[in-house]
Structure formats: structure tokens, C-alpha cells
Design a protein around this motif. Structure first.
Motif, PDB file in Angstrom:
ATOM      1  N   VAL A   8       0.835  -1.198   0.105  1.00  0.00           N
ATOM      2  CA  VAL A   8       0.059  -0.017   0.059  1.00  0.00           C
ATOM      3  C   VAL A   8       1.088   1.178   0.055  1.00  0.00           C
ATOM      4  O   VAL A   8       2.071   1.231   0.387  1.00  0.00           O
ATOM      5  N   GLU A  11      -1.161   6.296   2.239  1.00  0.00           N
ATOM      6  CA  GLU A  11      -2.687   6.675   2.446  1.00  0.00           C
ATOM      7  C   GLU A  11      -3.504   5.494   2.365  1.00  0.00           C
ATOM      8  O   GLU A  11      -4.775   5.493   2.343  1.00  0.00           O
ATOM      9  N   ASP A  12      -2.841   4.118   2.427  1.00  0.00           N
ATOM     10  CA  ASP A  12      -3.531   3.003   2.312  1.00  0.00           C
ATOM     11  C   ASP A  12      -4.499   2.689   1.182  1.00  0.00           C
ATOM     12  O   ASP A  12      -5.215   1.931   0.900  1.00  0.00           O
ATOM     13  N   ARG A  31       0.197  -3.812   4.503  1.00  0.00           N
ATOM     14  CA  ARG A  31      -0.840  -3.806   5.573  1.00  0.00           C
ATOM     15  C   ARG A  31      -0.668  -4.853   6.686  1.00  0.00           C
ATOM     16  O   ARG A  31      -0.276  -5.632   6.392  1.00  0.00           O
ATOM     17  N   TYR A  74      -9.463  -4.987   7.891  1.00  0.00           N
ATOM     18  CA  TYR A  74      -8.571  -5.079   9.069  1.00  0.00           C
ATOM     19  C   TYR A  74      -9.201  -5.936  10.105  1.00  0.00           C
ATOM     20  O   TYR A  74      -8.459  -7.032  10.771  1.00  0.00           O
ATOM     21  N   ASN A  97      -4.252   3.938  14.031  1.00  0.00           N
ATOM     22  CA  ASN A  97      -3.218   3.155  13.048  1.00  0.00           C
ATOM     23  C   ASN A  97      -2.075   4.040  12.725  1.00  0.00           C
ATOM     24  O   ASN A  97      -2.094   5.230  12.888  1.00  0.00           O
ATOM     25  N   LEU A 113       1.624  -0.457   7.488  1.00  0.00           N
ATOM     26  CA  LEU A 113       0.586   0.424   7.919  1.00  0.00           C
ATOM     27  C   LEU A 113      -0.087  -0.471   8.940  1.00  0.00           C
ATOM     28  O   LEU A 113      -0.784  -1.535   8.311  1.00  0.00           O
ATOM     29  N   HIS A 115      -2.784  -1.170  11.720  1.00  0.00           N
ATOM     30  CA  HIS A 115      -3.957  -1.175  12.625  1.00  0.00           C
ATOM     31  C   HIS A 115      -4.130  -1.655  13.781  1.00  0.00           C
ATOM     32  O   HIS A 115      -4.054  -2.983  13.873  1.00  0.00           O
TER      33      HIS A 115
END
Length: 169
Positions: A8, A11-12, A31, A74, A97, A113, A115
Motif C-alpha cells: 500500500v 494513504e492505504d 498492510r 482489517y 493506525n 501500515l 491498524h
């Protein structure tokens, strides 16, 4: 079967997929999620990673951490891994996150990234011994002391995520 991670942007935005080991060798952003579980006394659940893990074996870390699959939320991924690793189900709530990068040994990187979810659990566990060798609950104060005395006993990402978690209390 090869395990893929979802690459990613910060900004995902999905950029593609890559085999997990290659992503950890190259340090590309992907992720991830982490779960912090607590008992009714407010103690945090730690898991000791199985000795067969390809990085960070036999180190203590948070209850569960892993990677969502493509098109898996997620939260769904976190619940899936709670069941697969610890043999439990419980309600989780996303806390925050953030992005981090950490060297985890053997020329491997976690660049995620992440979460972070929290939940409570009181009950019995059914550990997947391929993933988890043991578990224990510990107070945050005792955890901080133990991490200062023996930092080598804990995963690098757990140290980073725990510090970030404390900023969101």
C-alpha cells in the motif's frame, strides 16, 4: 502455499501484492494489524512466538499480529487470526493506525501500515503451537520493567506499537 501481503501507499491505497518473505526482505510498506487483549484486571495478554517462526522466534509480543488478505478488512483479519492462533473470539475495537519500520533480524524488515485493535478476554485458549508456544497476562507496569531489563526477549515491532499505544490512552 505462498502467503501474500497487500502493498500500500502511506494513504492505504492498494499498490499490489507480494509474497510475504519478499516484502520483508525488501522492506516495502504493507498492510498489517495488531491486537492488544486485556483481562478483567487490566493485564495485557502476551504471546511467545513459536520456535519455528522464520523471524523473531521465541520472543514475546502482543496477543496477535499479522496481515490482512486482499479484500479482507482489517477487523475481519484480526478476528480470523485470533481464532487461528489463540482459538478464541472476542469483540475488538480499532484504537488507531500508524506506519512504522523496524529491522527484525536476518536482514528482514517490518514496514507496515498497522491498524491496532483492543479487546478483553476471559476464558480458555486453544493455542496453535505452530504460531504460539505460550501465553501470559502481565500488568503494564511489570511489562515496562521487563522490557527495560530484557529488551531482547520482545519483538521489535511490539516495542514500537506499545509506545504508540500509550500515546493513545
Amino acid at each position: 502455499m505462498e502467503e501474500l501481503v497487500v502493498l500500500v501507499s502511506p494513504e492505504d491505497q492498494v499498490l499490489g501484492q507480494m509474497e510475504k518473505m519478499k516484502a520483508h526482505e525488501t522492506g516495502l510498506l504493507h498492510r498489517a494489524f495488531s491486537v492488544f487483549l486485556f483481562n478483567d484486571k487490566g493485564e495485557m495478554l502476551l504471546q511467545k512466538r513459536a520456535s519455528e517462526k522464520y523471524h523473531s522466534p521465541e520472543q514475546w509480543t502482543n496477543a496477535v499480529c499479522s496481515h490482512p488478505k486482499l479484500n479482507e478488512s482489517y477487523l475481519d483479519a484480526a478476528n480470523r487470526r485470533l481464532s487461528e492462533e489463540l482459538g478464541i473470539n472476542t469483540d475488538l475495537k480499532e484504537k488507531f493506525n500508524f506506519i512504522y519500520k523496524a529491522e527484525v533480524g536476518k536482514n528482514l524488515w517490518e514496514h507496515e501500515l498497522d491498524h491496532v485493535f483492543v479487546g478483553n478476554f476471559e476464558g480458555d485458549f486453544k493455542l496453535n503451537k505452530n504460531e504460539v508456544s505460550e501465553i501470559r497476562y502481565i500488568s503494564l507496569k511489570d511489562l515496562e520493567n521487563e522490557m527495560q531489563e530484557k529488551p531482547e526477549n520482545f519483538t521489535e515491532w511490539f516495542k514500537i506499537i506499545l509506545k504508540e499505544y500509550k500515546q493513545h490512552l
